[in-house]
Design a protein around this motif. Structure first.
Motif, PDB file in Angstrom:
ATOM      1  N   GLY A   1       0.795  -1.235   0.000  1.00  0.00           N
ATOM      2  CA  GLY A   1       0.000   0.000   0.000  1.00  0.00           C
ATOM      3  C   GLY A   1       0.820   1.273   0.000  1.00  0.00           C
ATOM      4  O   GLY A   1       0.266   2.355  -0.142  1.00  0.00           O
ATOM      5  N   THR A   2       2.117   1.178   0.164  1.00  0.00           N
ATOM      6  CA  THR A   2       2.957   2.375   0.100  1.00  0.00           C
ATOM      7  C   THR A   2       3.260   2.700  -1.364  1.00  0.00           C
ATOM      8  O   THR A   2       3.050   1.882  -2.254  1.00  0.00           O
ATOM      9  CB  THR A   2       4.293   2.181   0.847  1.00  0.00           C
ATOM     10  N   THR A   3       3.732   3.901  -1.594  1.00  0.00           N
ATOM     11  CA  THR A   3       4.093   4.315  -2.943  1.00  0.00           C
ATOM     12  C   THR A   3       5.585   4.592  -2.991  1.00  0.00           C
ATOM     13  O   THR A   3       6.116   5.327  -2.159  1.00  0.00           O
ATOM     14  CB  THR A   3       3.317   5.582  -3.364  1.00  0.00           C
ATOM     15  N   LEU A   4       6.248   3.996  -3.972  1.00  0.00           N
ATOM     16  CA  LEU A   4       7.671   4.177  -4.178  1.00  0.00           C
ATOM     17  C   LEU A   4       7.851   5.087  -5.388  1.00  0.00           C
ATOM     18  O   LEU A   4       7.254   4.845  -6.428  1.00  0.00           O
ATOM     19  CB  LEU A   4       8.318   2.814  -4.449  1.00  0.00           C
ATOM     20  N   VAL A   5       8.634   6.142  -5.228  1.00  0.00           N
ATOM     21  CA  VAL A   5       8.929   7.031  -6.349  1.00  0.00           C
ATOM     22  C   VAL A   5      10.294   6.628  -6.899  1.00  0.00           C
ATOM     23  O   VAL A   5      11.290   6.678  -6.187  1.00  0.00           O
ATOM     24  CB  VAL A   5       8.928   8.516  -5.911  1.00  0.00           C
ATOM     25  N   VAL A   6      10.311   6.211  -8.170  1.00  0.00           N
ATOM     26  CA  VAL A   6      11.546   5.732  -8.789  1.00  0.00           C
ATOM     27  C   VAL A   6      11.969   6.710  -9.875  1.00  0.00           C
ATOM     28  O   VAL A   6      11.190   7.015 -10.778  1.00  0.00           O
ATOM     29  CB  VAL A   6      11.367   4.328  -9.405  1.00  0.00           C
ATOM     30  N   ASN A   7      13.195   7.192  -9.779  1.00  0.00           N
ATOM     31  CA  ASN A   7      13.784   8.015 -10.831  1.00  0.00           C
ATOM     32  C   ASN A   7      14.542   7.049 -11.740  1.00  0.00           C
ATOM     33  O   ASN A   7      15.640   6.607 -11.399  1.00  0.00           O
ATOM     34  CB  ASN A   7      14.712   9.071 -10.235  1.00  0.00           C
ATOM     35  N   PHE A   8      13.951   6.723 -12.874  1.00  0.00           N
ATOM     36  CA  PHE A   8      14.535   5.729 -13.767  1.00  0.00           C
ATOM     37  C   PHE A   8      15.804   6.217 -14.459  1.00  0.00           C
ATOM     38  O   PHE A   8      16.480   5.428 -15.110  1.00  0.00           O
ATOM     39  CB  PHE A   8      13.489   5.237 -14.772  1.00  0.00           C
ATOM     40  N   ALA A   9      16.175   7.478 -14.259  1.00  0.00           N
ATOM     41  CA  ALA A   9      17.459   7.966 -14.773  1.00  0.00           C
ATOM     42  C   ALA A   9      18.611   7.297 -14.035  1.00  0.00           C
ATOM     43  O   ALA A   9      19.731   7.264 -14.531  1.00  0.00           O
ATOM     44  CB  ALA A   9      17.552   9.483 -14.635  1.00  0.00           C
ATOM     45  N   HIS A  10      18.342   6.733 -12.851  1.00  0.00           N
ATOM     46  CA  HIS A  10      19.358   6.079 -12.044  1.00  0.00           C
ATOM     47  C   HIS A  10      19.263   4.555 -12.108  1.00  0.00           C
ATOM     48  O   HIS A  10      19.894   3.855 -11.328  1.00  0.00           O
ATOM     49  CB  HIS A  10      19.256   6.538 -10.587  1.00  0.00           C
ATOM     50  N   VAL A  11      18.439   4.062 -13.039  1.00  0.00           N
ATOM     51  CA  VAL A  11      18.228   2.622 -13.175  1.00  0.00           C
ATOM     52  C   VAL A  11      18.884   2.141 -14.467  1.00  0.00           C
ATOM     53  O   VAL A  11      18.592   2.650 -15.546  1.00  0.00           O
ATOM     54  CB  VAL A  11      16.714   2.294 -13.181  1.00  0.00           C
ATOM     55  N   ALA A  12      19.799   1.174 -14.349  1.00  0.00           N
ATOM     56  CA  ALA A  12      20.458   0.618 -15.537  1.00  0.00           C
ATOM     57  C   ALA A  12      19.518  -0.326 -16.266  1.00  0.00           C
ATOM     58  O   ALA A  12      19.369  -0.249 -17.484  1.00  0.00           O
ATOM     59  CB  ALA A  12      21.737  -0.105 -15.141  1.00  0.00           C
TER      60      ALA A  12
END
Length: 81
Positions: free
Chosen positions: A52-63
């Motif tokens: 139920g939590t929300t994770l904010v992912v900055n995909f600029a830091h994801v390979a």
């Protein structure tokens, strides 16, 4: 038998162990279709986790990123329930 739970697996640009985030089935299906574009464009995206939590992912830091079966392996690092 219930369907296997799934997780978002993020491999960060800086290396290290991947981050696993447990997902509900609707989110897993939606992300499975979007991940390539999110990683390619480096967008920031709000991802609802299974708890139920929300994770904010900055995909600029994801390979790389993918959706995988969540096997509950205690050896997973960075696992978010």
């Amino acid at each position: 038998m219930s369907a296997a739970k799934r997780a978002l697996v993020l491999h960060l640009v800086g290396g290290g162990e991947p981050v696993w985030v447990a997902l509900d089935e609707d989110t897993a299906a939606d992300l499975g279709q979007r991940l390539h574009q999110l990683v390619k464009t480096g967008q920031t995206w709000n991802i609802p986790a299974a708890d139920g939590t929300t994770l904010v992912v900055n995909f600029a830091h994801v390979a790389t990123a993918h959706v995988a079966p969540l096997n509950g392996d205690s050896r997973m690092y960075g696992y978010v329930k």
